[in-house]
Design an enzyme around this catalytic site. Structure first.
Site, PDB file in Angstrom:
ATOM      1  N   ASP A  81      81.721  31.986  -5.205  1.00  0.00           N
ATOM      2  CA  ASP A  81      80.676  31.063  -4.772  1.00  0.00           C
ATOM      3  C   ASP A  81      81.091  29.612  -4.981  1.00  0.00           C
ATOM      4  OD1 ASP A  81      78.248  30.467  -3.567  1.00  0.00           O
ATOM      5  OD2 ASP A  81      77.209  30.283  -5.479  1.00  0.00           O
ATOM      6  N   SER A 141      72.318  23.266  -7.423  1.00  0.00           N
ATOM      7  CA  SER A 141      73.505  24.067  -7.111  1.00  0.00           C
ATOM      8  C   SER A 141      74.671  23.172  -6.721  1.00  0.00           C
ATOM      9  CB  SER A 141      73.205  25.035  -5.973  1.00  0.00           C
ATOM     10  OG  SER A 141      72.361  26.064  -6.385  1.00  0.00           O
ATOM     11  N   HIS A 145      77.318  28.746  -1.322  1.00  0.00           N
ATOM     12  CA  HIS A 145      76.015  28.985  -0.700  1.00  0.00           C
ATOM     13  C   HIS A 145      75.307  27.688  -0.309  1.00  0.00           C
ATOM     14  CE1 HIS A 145      74.471  28.476  -4.925  1.00  0.00           C
ATOM     15  NE2 HIS A 145      73.479  27.899  -4.273  1.00  0.00           N
TER      16      HIS A 145
END
Length: 403
Positions: free
Chosen positions: A170, A244, A140
């Site tokens: 992911d 992230s 993402h």
């Protein structure tokens, strides 16, 4: 003399009986008479005395919480140089002004509307895991990006190439071309334990590389609705937007996970962060580098969990297994004859207790293998063999709560 002998016989007999009773008296006092028709018990010898050494128990040393590293600077020095900042950008078409849809205004532009574009940028983190320049990050973080820029801790910057992505876990793999790259070591994430100290390294809110500390709060977290395949490490180390794709490391600076998601009502860290285990990230990395995609086993069914009421309606004693709510046309299950309404009880001899775990187990089966399944249909138990197919790439990315 001969006449006296008949009177001596009773006396002699009495003396013999008295002697016999005296000899038998100890045995009669020490043993009870056996009841009538009782089986005769054989005499047993006394067991020999056995001498065994004392068992060697493993005694743990007393836990001393007053000692421990007063600084994690060495761990940060090992890991932080390999953690990079990732800036991704993409060009999007902006919506035209509502007046431009009016023919009166369109005539001033010769029928062509002016192009209105804008640049969208996002930030995240990544981890250099190979001297060849491979970088692990989250899918993402770079999803839909037209350009990806990687900034190292030493100030160097470069553009990155996308080697492959896996939306269902992911994860994404990038590659950069640079000399003398710092590389992080990968730990065996299966050995992490709840309570271990852990450090999160990333670029929260774009302020620059930041290190936070916490512990491993849980392992094997699933059923979160974040990814199709979930096996998260949970930590209370502060993870915020921008973290992230960053590194979750142990006190020795080795990578134990890729920071991926947070649970938050405010958008910031609330002590519940999730990381993809390093072992899973390693496997995805190898698949994406060698094949360009992640190959997973697939049966081609849509399943629904059983509850006690549904289980009773199918005549099952416990809500174990899943209901086949749909069958993908021409998929492996369809070709094997499975039908909507079937109840899957076992896969490869293992009962289905957790549908998500069963899904992960099937994903690990190489496509082309034969997989036996146990099915209940109309109250009858059937054994079906299915040829496992390759899971198709999802048409849209899985939902994710991103930090």
């Amino acid at each position: 003399m001969r006449r006296a002998l008949p009177y001596l016989w009773p006396i002699l007999i009495g003396l013999l009986l008295a002697i016999a009773l005296l000899n038998a008296f100890p045995q009669l006092m020490g043993r009870r008479a056996a009841p009538p028709d009782a089986p005769v018990q054989p005499t047993r010898e006394a067991p020999a005395q056995v001498t065994r050494p004392s068992p060697e128990l493993r005694q743990a040393a007393p836990l001393n919480r007053d000692q421990g590293p007063v600084s994690y600077a060495q761990a940060v020095a090992r890991a932080a140089p390999a953690v990079v900042n990732i800036y991704s950008s993409r060009v999007v078409e902006r919506e035209s002004h509502p007046l431009m849809s009016d023919p009166f205004f369109r005539q001033f532009f010769g029928g062509d509307l002016p192009s209105r574009r804008r640049m969208l940028s996002s930030l995240g983190s990544g981890v250099i895991v190979s001297e060849d320049g491979y970088v692990l990050t989250n899918h993402h973080v770079i999803r839909g990006a037209d350009q990806i820029q990687v900034a190292l801790r030493d100030g160097r910057e470069t553009l990155a190439e996308v080697i492959g992505t896996d939306p269902e876990s992911d994860l994404a793999v990038l590659r950069i071309e640079m000399d003398s790259l710092p590389v992080i070591e990968l730990a065996d994430s299966s050995r992490v334990a709840i309570g271990d100290v852990t450090l999160a390294i990333g670029n929260p809110f774009g302020v620059g590389q930041t290190v936070t500390m916490g512990i491993i709060s849980a392992t094997g977290r699933s059923h979160l609705g974040l990814n199709a395949y979930e096996d998260f490490i949970q930590t209370d180390a502060a993870i915020n937007p921008g973290n992230s794709g960053g590194a979750l490391v142990n006190p020795e600076g080795a990578l134990v996970g890729i920071n991926t998601a947070i649970f938050s009502r405010s958008g910031g860290s609330q002590g519940i962060g999730f990381a993809i285990p390093a072992n899973l990230a390693r496997n995805i990395l190898e698949e994406l580098v060698t094949r360009g995609r992640v190959v997973r086993g697939w049966l081609g069914v849509e399943a629904q969990e059983l509850n006690p009421d549904l289980a009773a309606s199918f005549g099952l004693e416990a809500p174990a297994g899943v209901i086949v709510s749909g069958v993908i046309p021409e998929g492996p299950a369809d070709q094997a004859g499975l039908q909507p309404g079937d109840v899957l009880l076992e896969v490869d001899g293992q009962p289905i207790l957790d549908p998500r775990q069963t899904m992960s187990d099937i994903a690990a089966v190489p496509p082309g293998s034969r997989l036996p399944v146990t099915v209940v249909r109309g109250g009858e138990t059937l054994e079906v063999s299915i040829e496992v197919g390759e899971r198709p790439t999802p048409s849209r990315p899985a939902p994710i709560t991103t930090p």
